[in-house]
Write a protein that holds these residues in place. Structure first.
Motif, short mmCIF file in Angstrom:
data_model
loop_
_atom_site.label_atom_id
_atom_site.label_comp_id
_atom_site.label_asym_id
_atom_site.label_seq_id
_atom_site.Cartn_x
_atom_site.Cartn_y
_atom_site.Cartn_z
N GLY A 126 0.82 -1.22 0.00
CA GLY A 126 0.00 0.00 0.00
C GLY A 126 0.85 1.26 0.00
N VAL A 127 1.93 1.24 0.81
CA VAL A 127 2.83 2.40 0.85
C VAL A 127 3.50 2.60 -0.50
CG1 VAL A 127 4.93 3.31 1.89
CG2 VAL A 127 3.21 2.19 3.33
N LEU A 128 3.96 1.49 -1.09
CA LEU A 128 4.61 1.59 -2.40
C LEU A 128 3.65 2.08 -3.47
CD1 LEU A 128 6.74 -1.70 -2.38
CD2 LEU A 128 7.56 0.65 -2.06
N GLU A 129 2.40 1.63 -3.39
CA GLU A 129 1.40 2.06 -4.36
C GLU A 129 1.12 3.56 -4.23
OE1 GLU A 129 -1.27 2.08 -7.44
OE2 GLU A 129 0.20 0.58 -6.86
N GLU A 130 1.06 4.04 -2.97
CA GLU A 130 0.86 5.48 -2.77
C GLU A 130 2.03 6.27 -3.33
OE1 GLU A 130 0.26 6.07 1.36
OE2 GLU A 130 -1.73 5.16 1.41
N GLU A 131 3.24 5.78 -3.11
CA GLU A 131 4.42 6.45 -3.65
C GLU A 131 4.39 6.44 -5.18
OE1 GLU A 131 7.15 8.00 -2.22
OE2 GLU A 131 5.90 8.00 -0.42
N ARG A 132 4.03 5.30 -5.75
CA ARG A 132 3.97 5.20 -7.20
C ARG A 132 2.94 6.16 -7.77
NH1 ARG A 132 1.34 3.56 -11.34
NH2 ARG A 132 -0.46 3.06 -10.05
N GLN A 133 1.78 6.25 -7.12
CA GLN A 133 0.73 7.14 -7.57
C GLN A 133 1.16 8.60 -7.47
OE1 GLN A 133 -2.02 6.14 -8.96
NE2 GLN A 133 -2.96 8.15 -9.24
N ARG A 134 1.85 8.92 -6.38
CA ARG A 134 2.31 10.30 -6.19
C ARG A 134 3.32 10.69 -7.27
NH1 ARG A 134 6.39 12.72 -3.22
NH2 ARG A 134 7.07 10.72 -2.40
N PHE A 135 4.27 9.79 -7.53
CA PHE A 135 5.27 10.08 -8.56
C PHE A 135 4.63 10.13 -9.95
CE2 PHE A 135 8.44 8.38 -5.43
CZ PHE A 135 9.16 9.57 -5.31
N SER A 136 3.63 9.28 -10.17
CA SER A 136 2.94 9.28 -11.46
C SER A 136 2.23 10.62 -11.70
CB SER A 136 1.93 8.14 -11.53
OG SER A 136 1.22 8.16 -12.74
N GLU A 137 1.58 11.14 -10.67
CA GLU A 137 0.91 12.44 -10.79
C GLU A 137 1.93 13.55 -11.02
OE1 GLU A 137 -2.24 13.07 -10.96
OE2 GLU A 137 -2.80 10.97 -10.73
N LYS A 138 3.07 13.45 -10.34
CA LYS A 138 4.12 14.46 -10.51
C LYS A 138 4.66 14.44 -11.94
CE LYS A 138 6.89 17.65 -9.01
NZ LYS A 138 6.39 18.99 -8.60
N ILE A 139 4.84 13.23 -12.48
CA ILE A 139 5.33 13.10 -13.86
C ILE A 139 4.34 13.73 -14.83
CG2 ILE A 139 5.78 11.43 -15.70
CD1 ILE A 139 7.00 9.61 -13.56
N LYS A 140 3.05 13.49 -14.61
CA LYS A 140 2.03 14.06 -15.49
C LYS A 140 2.05 15.59 -15.44
CE LYS A 140 -1.19 10.15 -15.34
NZ LYS A 140 -2.54 9.70 -14.95
N GLU A 141 2.22 16.14 -14.22
CA GLU A 141 2.28 17.60 -14.08
C GLU A 141 3.50 18.16 -14.81
OE1 GLU A 141 2.27 18.52 -9.96
OE2 GLU A 141 0.24 17.78 -9.61
N LEU A 142 4.65 17.48 -14.66
CA LEU A 142 5.86 17.95 -15.33
C LEU A 142 5.74 17.83 -16.85
CD1 LEU A 142 8.59 16.46 -12.96
CD2 LEU A 142 7.88 18.84 -13.14
#
Length: 207
Positions: A126-142
């Motif tokens: 669950g922690v890894l999934e949250e991290e992955r989701q957070r980084f994925s959103e950051k990549i989309k913003e960038l």
């Protein structure tokens, strides 16, 4: 059903087309699926979206396409079949714990131990999934910011070219004006002559 548009593409529509196509490339989809998605949003045909992408937009996002392909490869590497993963976990637990008694039955403590292991594993996932989701959103913003910066750079480049053309035109006008002044001065000088007066002094006489 809204009529199919055939008007010129705007800058925002080009950005939307680039964002959707790169997302499909990154997530393993096809460009045709991307064209269909964009076509529905903009009331354009998939063929029109494909033509716009191949003839104009794609050339501006070569680095973005390469990045999306690399991200797709990384996602494939991280994807592990769930069945194989569960089998490996069961084998590892069985190798490190005694789940069976001499009669072959599973003990209560072994069940508790196994459930605790699964709970910790799920919590970590669950922690890894949250991290992955957070980084994925950051990549989309960038990526979106990169699209806008690329479009702004293109706009500024066009403005700079227009300014340079205006500057060259201004220089040509100034050069023509300078030549006209020089010609007028030479013409005036040619119309002036000098003669000697009765006292022996030179005096200016207009021709």
């Amino acid at each position: 059903m809204s009529p199919t548009r055939q008007d010129a593409w705007t800058q925002d529509e080009d950005l939307l087309l680039a964002e959707v196509v790169l997302r499909h490339i990154r997530e393993g989809g096809t460009q045709l699926q991307a064209f269909e998605e964009v076509g529905k949003q903009l009331s354009r045909t998939p063929a029109a979206c494909g033509f716009r992408w191949n003839s104009f937009v794609r050339k501006q996002y070569k680095s973005g396409i390469e990045l999306a392909k690399k991200q797709r490869k990384e996602l494939k590497k991280q994807t592990v079949p769930q069945k194989d993963s569960q089998m490996n976990e069961t084998q590892n637990i069985g190798a490190g714990s005694s789940f069976e008694t001499e009669q072959g039955s599973i003990t209560f403590s072994a069940v508790i131990h196994y459930l605790e292991y699964l709970y910790k594993k799920a919590k970590n996932i669950g922690v890894l999934e949250e991290e992955r989701q957070r980084f994925s959103e950051k990549i989309k913003e960038l990526e979106k910011e990169t699209y806008y910066l690329a479009a702004e750079n293109e706009r500024l480049t066009k403005s700079l070219k227009a300014i340079e053309e205006d500057y060259r035109s201004l220089l040509e006008i100034m050069e023509r004006a300078r030549k006209m002044v020089v010609f007028q001065d030479e013409d005036r000088q040619q119309k002036v002559k000098f003669q000697m007066d009765k006292n022996g002094n030179l005096e200016r006489v207009e021709k």
